[in-house]
Scaffold this motif. Structure first.
Motif, PDB file in Angstrom:
ATOM      1  N   ARG A  37      20.992  -6.756   0.332  1.00  0.00           N
ATOM      2  CA  ARG A  37      19.960  -6.786   1.370  1.00  0.00           C
ATOM      3  C   ARG A  37      19.154  -8.081   1.260  1.00  0.00           C
ATOM      4  NH1 ARG A  37      22.577  -3.062   3.000  1.00  0.00           N
ATOM      5  NH2 ARG A  37      21.893  -0.902   3.315  1.00  0.00           N
ATOM      6  N   ASN A  38      18.463  -8.455   2.364  1.00  0.00           N
ATOM      7  CA  ASN A  38      17.464  -9.511   2.306  1.00  0.00           C
ATOM      8  C   ASN A  38      16.117  -8.941   2.730  1.00  0.00           C
ATOM      9  OD1 ASN A  38      16.448 -10.657   5.086  1.00  0.00           O
ATOM     10  ND2 ASN A  38      18.608 -10.174   5.414  1.00  0.00           N
ATOM     11  N   ALA A  39      15.052  -9.598   2.287  1.00  0.00           N
ATOM     12  CA  ALA A  39      13.693  -9.113   2.560  1.00  0.00           C
ATOM     13  C   ALA A  39      12.949 -10.035   3.502  1.00  0.00           C
ATOM     14  CB  ALA A  39      12.920  -8.962   1.254  1.00  0.00           C
ATOM     15  N   GLY A  40      13.703 -10.762   4.341  1.00  0.00           N
ATOM     16  CA  GLY A  40      13.066 -11.651   5.302  1.00  0.00           C
ATOM     17  C   GLY A  40      12.843 -13.046   4.782  1.00  0.00           C
ATOM     18  N   HIS A  88      11.070  -2.207   4.407  1.00  0.00           N
ATOM     19  CA  HIS A  88      10.275  -1.851   5.584  1.00  0.00           C
ATOM     20  C   HIS A  88      10.219  -3.048   6.538  1.00  0.00           C
ATOM     21  CE1 HIS A  88       6.826  -0.701   8.048  1.00  0.00           C
ATOM     22  NE2 HIS A  88       6.985   0.534   7.608  1.00  0.00           N
ATOM     23  N   PRO A  89      10.253  -2.818   7.854  1.00  0.00           N
ATOM     24  CA  PRO A  89      10.155  -3.930   8.805  1.00  0.00           C
ATOM     25  C   PRO A  89       8.925  -4.808   8.580  1.00  0.00           C
ATOM     26  CG  PRO A  89      10.832  -1.944   9.945  1.00  0.00           C
ATOM     27  CD  PRO A  89      10.514  -1.538   8.541  1.00  0.00           C
ATOM     28  N   ASN A  90       7.846  -4.230   8.025  1.00  0.00           N
ATOM     29  CA  ASN A  90       6.639  -5.005   7.721  1.00  0.00           C
ATOM     30  C   ASN A  90       6.496  -5.252   6.219  1.00  0.00           C
ATOM     31  OD1 ASN A  90       5.801  -5.132  10.438  1.00  0.00           O
ATOM     32  ND2 ASN A  90       4.928  -3.073  10.289  1.00  0.00           N
ATOM     33  N   TYR A  91       7.622  -5.400   5.541  1.00  0.00           N
ATOM     34  CA  TYR A  91       7.604  -5.579   4.083  1.00  0.00           C
ATOM     35  C   TYR A  91       6.735  -6.755   3.649  1.00  0.00           C
ATOM     36  CZ  TYR A  91       9.277  -6.813  -0.582  1.00  0.00           C
ATOM     37  OH  TYR A  91       9.349  -7.156  -1.912  1.00  0.00           O
ATOM     38  N   GLY A  95       4.675  -4.518   1.545  1.00  0.00           N
ATOM     39  CA  GLY A  95       5.404  -4.483   0.286  1.00  0.00           C
ATOM     40  C   GLY A  95       6.217  -3.228   0.052  1.00  0.00           C
ATOM     41  N   PHE A  96       6.463  -2.427   1.099  1.00  0.00           N
ATOM     42  CA  PHE A  96       7.186  -1.168   0.947  1.00  0.00           C
ATOM     43  C   PHE A  96       8.697  -1.379   1.057  1.00  0.00           C
ATOM     44  CE2 PHE A  96       3.396   1.280   2.960  1.00  0.00           C
ATOM     45  CZ  PHE A  96       2.713   1.217   1.760  1.00  0.00           C
ATOM     46  N   PHE A  97       9.442  -0.692   0.193  1.00  0.00           N
ATOM     47  CA  PHE A  97      10.893  -0.620   0.340  1.00  0.00           C
ATOM     48  C   PHE A  97      11.351   0.782  -0.064  1.00  0.00           C
ATOM     49  CE2 PHE A  97      10.057  -2.150  -3.932  1.00  0.00           C
ATOM     50  CZ  PHE A  97      10.977  -1.489  -4.734  1.00  0.00           C
ATOM     51  N   TYR A  98      12.548   1.148   0.377  1.00  0.00           N
ATOM     52  CA  TYR A  98      13.020   2.522   0.278  1.00  0.00           C
ATOM     53  C   TYR A  98      14.383   2.560  -0.404  1.00  0.00           C
ATOM     54  CZ  TYR A  98       9.156   3.170   3.432  1.00  0.00           C
ATOM     55  OH  TYR A  98       7.892   3.165   3.969  1.00  0.00           O
ATOM     56  N   PHE A 113       9.028   2.688  -2.753  1.00  0.00           N
ATOM     57  CA  PHE A 113       8.402   1.940  -3.831  1.00  0.00           C
ATOM     58  C   PHE A 113       7.595   0.795  -3.218  1.00  0.00           C
ATOM     59  CE2 PHE A 113      11.667   4.186  -6.069  1.00  0.00           C
ATOM     60  CZ  PHE A 113      11.228   4.330  -7.373  1.00  0.00           C
ATOM     61  N   THR A 114       6.782   0.165  -4.047  1.00  0.00           N
ATOM     62  CA  THR A 114       5.910  -0.907  -3.581  1.00  0.00           C
ATOM     63  C   THR A 114       6.087  -2.155  -4.443  1.00  0.00           C
ATOM     64  OG1 THR A 114       4.286   0.730  -2.853  1.00  0.00           O
ATOM     65  CG2 THR A 114       3.532  -1.545  -3.005  1.00  0.00           C
ATOM     66  N   ARG A 115       6.141  -3.287  -3.783  1.00  0.00           N
ATOM     67  CA  ARG A 115       6.204  -4.577  -4.478  1.00  0.00           C
ATOM     68  C   ARG A 115       4.910  -4.809  -5.262  1.00  0.00           C
ATOM     69  NH1 ARG A 115       6.024  -8.149   0.086  1.00  0.00           N
ATOM     70  NH2 ARG A 115       3.788  -7.810  -0.054  1.00  0.00           N
ATOM     71  N   SER A 116       5.046  -5.402  -6.471  1.00  0.00           N
ATOM     72  CA  SER A 116       3.848  -5.765  -7.233  1.00  0.00           C
ATOM     73  C   SER A 116       3.625  -7.269  -7.238  1.00  0.00           C
ATOM     74  CB  SER A 116       3.931  -5.242  -8.669  1.00  0.00           C
ATOM     75  OG  SER A 116       5.118  -5.682  -9.310  1.00  0.00           O
ATOM     76  N   THR A 117       4.694  -8.057  -7.414  1.00  0.00           N
ATOM     77  CA  THR A 117       4.631  -9.508  -7.262  1.00  0.00           C
ATOM     78  C   THR A 117       5.788  -9.918  -6.363  1.00  0.00           C
ATOM     79  OG1 THR A 117       6.102 -10.112  -9.092  1.00  0.00           O
ATOM     80  CG2 THR A 117       3.794  -9.680  -9.638  1.00  0.00           C
ATOM     81  N   ALA A 118       5.906 -11.194  -6.081  1.00  0.00           N
ATOM     82  CA  ALA A 118       6.984 -11.654  -5.201  1.00  0.00           C
ATOM     83  C   ALA A 118       8.355 -11.294  -5.742  1.00  0.00           C
ATOM     84  CB  ALA A 118       6.884 -13.173  -5.005  1.00  0.00           C
TER      85      ALA A 118
END
Length: 457
Positions: A37-40, A88-91, A95-98, A113-118
């Motif tokens: 996957r990519n995160a944008g 998430h479309p607004n990651y 910072g949300f991902f599933y 889950f939630t991102r903590s750093t980049a």
């Protein structure tokens, strides 16, 4: 980088135009990679079956620290494990991902889950959305994607295993198994950590689960969306005779893909089944024998580098290293065996260039054979000298300014890229290029693109 060249087998199902798929090794050293996957941004996130997610950078290097590692929560092996990831479309903002994974009880978990750093996520941030009971270890489905237009989370589930779906779970609308589910992760309702989209097909039906978007699937290991056409493509693994690929518009919903009544378009067990006229049959199917080779659903290539595979659906079959293509008219082409790879999943980067995972540990870049050229016009720009060795001058006609310059090798790899140049005359150092032939792509301010052949001595 190592290149795997195309080896066409003699059996070609249909051929409507030339479309040659090639693979180039991009990175290796992974442990059972199952999802890309990519995160944008320009990174790729590689999901490993045992519970880790690694960050693969655009230069082919992998970060030493995993983005996330939840191996203690994951039951891994066979068809179980950490199976999929969706950002998430607004990651970039939230910072949300599933994730879709098998827990230590053998059940499917869909959680946030939630991102903590980049480059790292917070492993303690898990919010479980759904836990789906699994009666057996196989046929878990396992994919996740956000819809390109509706922003809802789609979840594929298998029929629960045991062979033949003896409980006919896929046709049972009161069972989550053998389905495509759709939920709204941005809202909550009825005590759940998600809500139900109002236009889900079985909302308010007392004899069906509200989460169901489609049903009648056996083991939809991988599915994808073509955002250009707003269609869903599903690779559904067969039972004894037939592997199938389904292609449907996202709207309407409520499709019944026919399992266990039919395997592909072949009768399997029609006891208690609805009329065939109410079912959605695959657009492509192929026989399982003599190789027990399961379909690994892919995606439609929408990148800008290769014109011959643009708009073509590319998929794989595990067990024999084969890759296939389906064109816009649903013509199937067997592209042949690619180095006996165990291909399990496809993904794309931010530029929609495509990648494929070999579960033995490597990620390959998917390529066509014809480089795209937006427009060719000899008069819009000149390059001198040509052949060149150290320096190259690029000059436009009519004082048009240069927006960007790219130098691309014949494999399609970009070796140099300069943006926002905004002058009509530009010198470039090309001494780093090896001897050979290259393409120089010049984007000009009058909205045209010129591609020139460059020879390096």
């Amino acid at each position: 980088m190592k290149k795997i060249t195309l080896c066409l087998m003699s059996m070609i199902y249909a051929l409507s135009f030339s479309q040659d798929v090639q693979l180039e090794l991009f990175a290796d050293g992974f442990s059972d990679p199952l999802c890309i996957r990519n995160a944008g941004d320009d990174r790729l996130f590689i999901v490993e079956q045992d519970g880790a997610i690694k960050i693969l950078n655009s230069d082919g290097t992998t970060n030493s620290t995993p983005f996330l590692d939840i191996d203690s929560r994951v039951s891994s092996g066979g068809e179980r494990g950490l199976l999929s990831l969706a950002f998430h479309p607004n990651y970039a903002t939230n910072g949300f991902f599933y994730l879709n994974y098998t827990n230590n009880s053998g059940d499917t978990v869909i959680s946030r889950f939630t991102r903590s750093t980049a480059n790292t996520a917070d492993s303690t941030s898990e919010l479980i959305l759904m836990t789906i009971s699994q009666p057996f270890s196989n046929h878990n489905g396992g994919d996740l994607h956000f819809g390109p237009t509706d922003g809802y989370l789609y979840i594929s589930t298998g029929d629960g295993g045991a062979g033949g779906d003896p409980g006919n779970r896929s046709q049972n609308l009161m069972d989550f198994l053998g389905k495509m589910l759709r939920i709204d992760v941005d809202n909550t309702a009825n005590g759940n950590n998600y809500a139900i989209p109002a236009d889900n097909p079985f909302v308010s039906n007392p004899n069906a689960l509200d989460e169901i978007w489609a049903y009648g699937l056996r083991n939809p290991w991988r599915f994808s969306f073509d955002s250009d056409t707003n269609e869903m493509w599903i690779g559904d693994v067969g039972q004894n005779t037939t592997e199938e690929i389904n292609r449907v518009p996202v709207t309407p919903a409520g499709y019944n893909f026919g399992w266990r009544c039919y395997e592909g378009s072949n009768t399997f067990n029609t006891s208690g089944c609805p009329s065939a006229g109410t079912l959605t049959f695959p657009v492509v199917e192929y026989p399982i024998p003599p190789c027990f080779c399961n379909v690994a659903g892919g995606q439609v290539y929408r990148g800008s580098t290769y014109s011959d595979i643009f708009g073509v659906y590319i998929f794989a079959t595990t067990g024999n290293g084969e890759i296939g293509t389906v064109d816009s008219s649903n013509n199937l082409v067997n592209q042949g065996n690619f180095n006996n790879g165990v291909w399990v999943a496809f993904g794309e980067d931010i530029n929609k260039e495509m990648y494929i995972a070999d579960i033995t540990g490597s990620i390959h870049r998917v390529q066509g054979s014809v480089l795209s050229v937006t427009e060719f016009d000899e008069q819009k720009a000149s390059i001198t000298p040509n052949p060149a060795s150290d320096n190259l001058n690029i000059n436009t006609s009519n004082n048009n300014t240069i927006n960007s310059i790219s130098i691309i090798d014949l494999k399609g790899s970009t070796l140099l890229s300069e943006q926002n140049i905004l002058v009509s005359d530009k010198n470039i150092d090309v001494s780093f290029l090896s001897k050979g032939i290259y393409l120089v792509k010049i984007e000009i301010s009058n909205n045209t693109t010129t591609v020139k052949k460059l020879v390096i001595n």
